[in-house]
Design a protein around this motif. Structure first.
Motif, short mmCIF file in Angstrom:
data_model
loop_
_atom_site.label_atom_id
_atom_site.label_comp_id
_atom_site.label_asym_id
_atom_site.label_seq_id
_atom_site.Cartn_x
_atom_site.Cartn_y
_atom_site.Cartn_z
N GLU A 290 0.83 -1.20 0.00
CA GLU A 290 0.00 0.00 0.00
C GLU A 290 0.87 1.26 0.00
OE1 GLU A 290 -3.93 1.69 2.39
OE2 GLU A 290 -2.79 0.00 3.18
N LEU A 291 0.48 2.23 -0.78
CA LEU A 291 1.16 3.53 -0.90
C LEU A 291 2.52 3.42 -1.59
CD1 LEU A 291 0.40 5.08 2.61
CD2 LEU A 291 -0.99 5.17 0.53
N ALA A 292 2.81 2.29 -2.24
CA ALA A 292 4.11 2.13 -2.91
C ALA A 292 4.32 3.19 -3.98
CB ALA A 292 4.21 0.74 -3.53
N ASP A 293 3.24 3.65 -4.60
CA ASP A 293 3.36 4.65 -5.66
C ASP A 293 3.53 6.06 -5.12
OD1 ASP A 293 0.76 4.38 -4.65
OD2 ASP A 293 -0.11 5.36 -6.40
N LEU A 294 3.28 6.28 -3.83
CA LEU A 294 3.37 7.61 -3.25
C LEU A 294 4.74 7.92 -2.65
CD1 LEU A 294 -0.12 7.94 -1.53
CD2 LEU A 294 0.57 8.65 -3.83
N LEU A 295 5.56 6.88 -2.44
CA LEU A 295 6.90 7.10 -1.92
C LEU A 295 7.78 7.72 -3.00
CD1 LEU A 295 7.29 3.71 -0.02
CD2 LEU A 295 6.91 5.95 1.00
N ARG A 296 8.90 8.31 -2.59
CA ARG A 296 9.83 8.91 -3.54
C ARG A 296 11.22 8.35 -3.33
NH1 ARG A 296 5.95 9.44 -5.66
NH2 ARG A 296 4.84 11.29 -6.41
N PRO A 297 11.73 7.51 -4.24
CA PRO A 297 11.01 7.09 -5.46
C PRO A 297 9.93 6.06 -5.12
CG PRO A 297 13.07 5.90 -5.27
CD PRO A 297 13.07 6.90 -4.15
N GLY A 298 9.00 5.90 -6.07
CA GLY A 298 8.00 4.85 -5.91
C GLY A 298 8.67 3.49 -5.90
N VAL A 299 8.01 2.52 -5.28
CA VAL A 299 8.63 1.20 -5.10
C VAL A 299 8.28 0.29 -6.27
CG1 VAL A 299 8.90 -0.79 -3.58
CG2 VAL A 299 8.49 1.48 -2.61
N THR A 300 9.29 -0.17 -6.97
CA THR A 300 9.11 -1.15 -8.04
C THR A 300 8.86 -2.52 -7.42
OG1 THR A 300 10.49 0.08 -9.59
CG2 THR A 300 10.25 -2.29 -10.00
N VAL A 301 7.83 -3.22 -7.90
CA VAL A 301 7.46 -4.49 -7.29
C VAL A 301 7.16 -5.54 -8.34
CG1 VAL A 301 6.50 -3.38 -5.22
CG2 VAL A 301 5.00 -3.92 -7.16
N VAL A 302 7.26 -6.79 -7.90
CA VAL A 302 6.71 -7.92 -8.64
C VAL A 302 5.38 -8.23 -7.98
CG1 VAL A 302 7.00 -10.35 -9.25
CG2 VAL A 302 9.00 -8.83 -9.20
N ALA A 303 4.30 -7.91 -8.66
CA ALA A 303 2.97 -8.04 -8.06
C ALA A 303 2.34 -9.37 -8.42
CB ALA A 303 2.07 -6.89 -8.52
N GLN A 304 1.77 -10.01 -7.43
CA GLN A 304 0.96 -11.19 -7.69
C GLN A 304 -0.50 -10.81 -7.42
OE1 GLN A 304 1.74 -14.51 -5.06
NE2 GLN A 304 2.63 -13.21 -3.51
N ASP A 305 -1.40 -11.49 -8.09
CA ASP A 305 -2.83 -11.17 -7.98
C ASP A 305 -3.45 -12.04 -6.90
OD1 ASP A 305 -5.51 -10.63 -8.32
OD2 ASP A 305 -5.40 -10.55 -10.51
N ALA A 306 -3.48 -11.52 -5.67
CA ALA A 306 -4.00 -12.29 -4.54
C ALA A 306 -5.47 -12.64 -4.73
CB ALA A 306 -3.81 -11.51 -3.24
N ALA A 307 -6.24 -11.70 -5.28
CA ALA A 307 -7.66 -11.97 -5.51
C ALA A 307 -7.85 -13.10 -6.52
CB ALA A 307 -8.36 -10.70 -5.99
N ALA A 308 -7.03 -13.10 -7.58
CA ALA A 308 -7.13 -14.17 -8.57
C ALA A 308 -6.76 -15.52 -7.97
CB ALA A 308 -6.24 -13.86 -9.77
N LEU A 309 -5.78 -15.53 -7.07
CA LEU A 309 -5.43 -16.78 -6.39
C LEU A 309 -6.63 -17.31 -5.61
CD1 LEU A 309 -1.89 -15.93 -4.94
CD2 LEU A 309 -2.38 -17.71 -6.61
N GLY A 310 -7.25 -16.44 -4.81
CA GLY A 310 -8.40 -16.86 -4.01
C GLY A 310 -9.57 -17.28 -4.86
N ARG A 311 -9.86 -16.49 -5.89
CA ARG A 311 -11.00 -16.79 -6.77
C ARG A 311 -10.81 -18.12 -7.51
NH1 ARG A 311 -11.10 -12.29 -8.72
NH2 ARG A 311 -9.73 -12.61 -10.52
N THR A 312 -9.61 -18.32 -8.04
CA THR A 312 -9.33 -19.56 -8.78
C THR A 312 -9.42 -20.77 -7.86
OG1 THR A 312 -7.86 -18.32 -10.26
CG2 THR A 312 -7.66 -20.72 -10.27
N ALA A 313 -8.88 -20.65 -6.66
CA ALA A 313 -8.92 -21.76 -5.70
C ALA A 313 -10.35 -22.08 -5.30
CB ALA A 313 -8.09 -21.42 -4.47
N ALA A 314 -11.15 -21.05 -5.02
CA ALA A 314 -12.53 -21.28 -4.61
C ALA A 314 -13.37 -21.87 -5.74
CB ALA A 314 -13.14 -19.97 -4.12
#
Length: 349
Positions: A290-314
């Motif tokens: 959260e707020l990674a884009d508001l820091l200076r510099p913004g934080v570069t990340v490898v994002a995983q889709d937590a919602a897609a993980l939960g939805r696919t599993a369910a």
């Protein structure tokens, strides 16, 4: 006043005690038990006046239909269990919400709990949910031996593992591409000129941590960069341990010029350490924060889709329950590199 009516009046006025039954409603409304059953279940054959009297009695007593008895007659409880690692971890919020939304679409209730990364607590919680006759389980495993679930699976409890695979049993699992995501994140740092890149991750026995370390090693090997032992640190994600690891990497004789962090909790601590450091150091983190884009510099990340993980599993779980799945599968979802600035900093000096 009849004794049953007096009992019903006491029930409606008491704070604690036995819940009102359909017999209490029938007595208060002056009708038969079958009439109450028809009103409660929306069945025809009741006059409007009688239905009104029954509904008034229901409202006055606070009666609620016993859905557990009704669904048990159908062989299902219309409930599923979710065993998380840590309810306080922001990563699991969207995952849990996605599981809940799929469950709701199938008319089921979600019951969740946390293992606190303790295999014994995971087993205790999973078996407690099975004892309450949940139809299925979605598990983020803490342990590496899930043979304790074999009797439950044979008895018909649908089971899907998410984020990490099951241990010593063959079961459905939904994962992120932890290896590929880490490899791409470290390759991104290498592409921006870095060769001394540190890795700070979670406990080595955790599947996601070991896969992300493997991705880090692969990226370095692909670039022909030998990895020094002091550049890698795996262990508990508590701030003290992570801070110590980061400070040691930055204070070494050949300090790292970039850090790849293995999960969101590690990233947050490393951001704090780098903010206190005089020399700019590049950073790429696994998991968005959260707020990674508001820091200076913004934080570069490898994002995983937590919602897609939960939805696919369910969704996989409910397909098991409706009989449309046969063999267990391993499903791997892609990650996404989000560039914001911290991972694009060149090597200092």
């Amino acid at each position: 006043m009849p004794e049953t009516t007096r009992r019903a009046d006491r029930l409606s006025g008491s704070r604690y005690g036995n819940r009102p039954t359909m017999k209490d409603v029938a007595a208060r409304a002056g009708v038969g038990l079958k009439t109450v059953s028809r009103v409660v279940n929306g069945e025809p054959g009741v006059t409007p006046d009688t239905e009104r009297r029954v509904q008034e009695a229901i409202d006055a007593l606070g009666f609620r239909r016993n859905d557990s008895a009704r669904v048990l007659r159908k062989g299902r409880t219309a409930s599923i269990g979710l065993v998380l690692e840590d309810l306080a971890d922001p990563f699991y919020g969207p995952l849990s919400r996605a599981v809940e939304e799929v469950a709701r679409a199938h008319g089921a209730l979600l019951i969740n709990g946390s293992s606190a990364e303790d295999p014994e607590r995971e087993q205790e919680l999973a078996l407690a949910l099975c004892a309450r006759r949940v139809d299925g389980l979605v598990i983020i495993p803490a342990g590496d031996d899930h043979r304790y679930l074999e009797p439950e699976i044979r008895a018909g409890v649908a089971t899907v593992f998410v984020d990490r695979p099951a241990g010593k049993i063959d079961a459905d699992v939904v994962l992120s591409d932890n290896f590929g995501g880490a490899r791409d994140g470290v390759a991104h740092l290498i592409a921006h000129g870095h060769r001394r890149i540190g890795f700070i991750g979670d406990m080595p026995g955790i599947h996601t941590a070991s896969e992300r370390l493997r991705g880090y090693r692969a990226a370095m090997e692909n670039a022909g960069i030998p990895v020094e032992d002091g550049w890698m640190s795996l262990g508990a994600t508590d701030p003290e341990r992570v801070r110590r690891a980061a400070e040691e990497m930055l204070a070494a004789a050949s300090p790292v010029t970039a850090v790849f962090t293995g999960n969101n909790r590690v990233t947050v601590t490393v951001i704090r350490v780098l903010a206190e450091h005089s020399r700019p150091v590049a950073l790429v983190g696994f998991d968005d924060i959260e707020l990674a884009d508001l820091l200076r510099p913004g934080v570069t990340v490898v994002a995983q889709d937590a919602a897609a993980l939960g939805r696919t599993a369910a969704e996989r779980l409910f397909r098991q329950l409706d009989g449309s799945l046969v063999a267990p599968e391993r499903i791997e979802l892609p990650t996404r590199l989000i560039t914001r600035g911290s991972g694009e900093l060149p090597p200092a000096g």
